[in-house]
Design an enzyme around this catalytic site. Sequence first.
Site, PDB file in Angstrom:
ATOM      1  N   TYR A 103       0.839  -1.203   0.000  1.00 37.31           N
ATOM      2  CA  TYR A 103       0.000   0.000   0.000  1.00 37.31           C
ATOM      3  C   TYR A 103       0.868   1.245   0.000  1.00 37.31           C
ATOM      4  O   TYR A 103       2.067   1.206   0.312  1.00 37.31           O
ATOM      5  CB  TYR A 103      -0.951   0.001   1.199  1.00 37.31           C
ATOM      6  CG  TYR A 103      -0.297   0.277   2.540  1.00 37.31           C
ATOM      7  CD1 TYR A 103      -0.172   1.588   3.025  1.00 37.31           C
ATOM      8  CD2 TYR A 103       0.192  -0.756   3.330  1.00 37.31           C
ATOM      9  CE1 TYR A 103       0.418   1.841   4.258  1.00 37.31           C
ATOM     10  CE2 TYR A 103       0.774  -0.513   4.560  1.00 37.31           C
ATOM     11  CZ  TYR A 103       0.890   0.790   5.023  1.00 37.31           C
ATOM     12  OH  TYR A 103       1.474   1.046   6.236  1.00 37.31           O
ATOM     13  N   CYS A 104       0.245   2.364  -0.362  1.00 39.41           N
ATOM     14  CA  CYS A 104       0.919   3.674  -0.355  1.00 39.41           C
ATOM     15  C   CYS A 104      -0.153   4.745  -0.165  1.00 39.41           C
ATOM     16  O   CYS A 104      -1.279   4.432   0.234  1.00 39.41           O
ATOM     17  CB  CYS A 104       1.717   3.887  -1.646  1.00 39.41           C
ATOM     18  SG  CYS A 104       0.724   3.785  -3.144  1.00 39.41           S
ATOM     19  N   THR A 105       0.152   5.985  -0.437  1.00 41.72           N
ATOM     20  CA  THR A 105      -0.778   7.084  -0.149  1.00 41.72           C
ATOM     21  C   THR A 105      -2.022   7.030  -1.018  1.00 41.72           C
ATOM     22  O   THR A 105      -3.146   7.015  -0.521  1.00 41.72           O
ATOM     23  CB  THR A 105      -0.076   8.439  -0.341  1.00 41.72           C
ATOM     24  OG1 THR A 105       1.102   8.472   0.457  1.00 41.72           O
ATOM     25  CG2 THR A 105      -0.991   9.584   0.056  1.00 41.72           C
TER      26      THR A 105
END
Length: 353
Positions: free
Chosen positions: A199-201
């Site tokens: 996951y990331c922003t």
Amino acid sequence: MPVLHNRINNEELKQRMLAETEPRKTVSFYKYFHITDPQVFRDELYKRFYDLKVFGRIYVANEGINGQISVPESNYEAFRDALYTSAPELSGIRMNIAVDDDGKSFWVLRLKVRPKIVADGIDDPTFDLSKTGKYLKAAAYNELASQPDTIIVDMRNHYEYEVGHFENAIEVPSDTFRDQLPMAVDMLKDQKDKNIIMYCTGGIRCEKASAYMLHNGFNNVFHVEGGIIEYARNAKEQGLPVKFKGKNFVFDERLGERITDDILAQCHICGKPCDVHTNCKNDGCHLLFIQCDDCAVKYDGCCSAECQHEHNLPEDEQREMRAGRENGMKIFNKSKDHPLRKHRDEWKEQRDS
């Protein structure tokens, strides 16, 4: 026809934005797809967005588009339609709308052509960006994340992880995405048959990372659709347990949007629980670090007594001290010899003596 770049002083533009009375939406979006002539695509998009008073940062490359913008609420649908119709591949792309926002993050439109929309350091011609991991929406994420054979990987920088992350997520400790990719492969090389959730922003980094993991022989790779922003919105709308704790770091004036009330980080000067990122007010420093209200007052918003002293000198003396000094992007990190960590250790010694 507008000039295809800004020619007005930044401070004047900021004041104009702050004087606006109509609310703005802050939106992020991205799409990996082939753009034959990024410069032509960029110029056409600039003309469309300029007329709609879109502010923010948009990067265009052969591999696609990546944007974080704000737009007056009355122009939002027109902006969305302008983006959707700018290329067939952009029709109906997901818009990540900020969850904790006053719409005052941007005051100028910067639309730039870049070699890549996400610098990755990948030079392997056999790497196929179209072969990505499986998307996970909030409910599916919560279910898969709870399984014992699942590994959750945060593909953001260390300073983003510090203020907020998913429960049980592992950090890939690096300042850059290009360093994280091979590091993640190495860290997980003995876990290739486990469920790997990345996951990331907003989804752009973890989508590319999921393709890179598959390229390197991992078998069960997933990534959070729309990243933290979309997950939080989705989970709250559906009344699901929110598995992300703390703040989501964002790359605009806010430097973070709160997802839960949990404070996971500490002031980098005194160690008090705090998750407020700021830039050192000394123009010769501008270090990105975490500072509590008490230390902000004590050091005038600077990261140390040395920077505070320089910040309070007459402007001509400040300029003289800065002359010839290299002043690129500075970020507090976990290195034992980082200058601010030394200041923090000295402060603790004085406090405890």
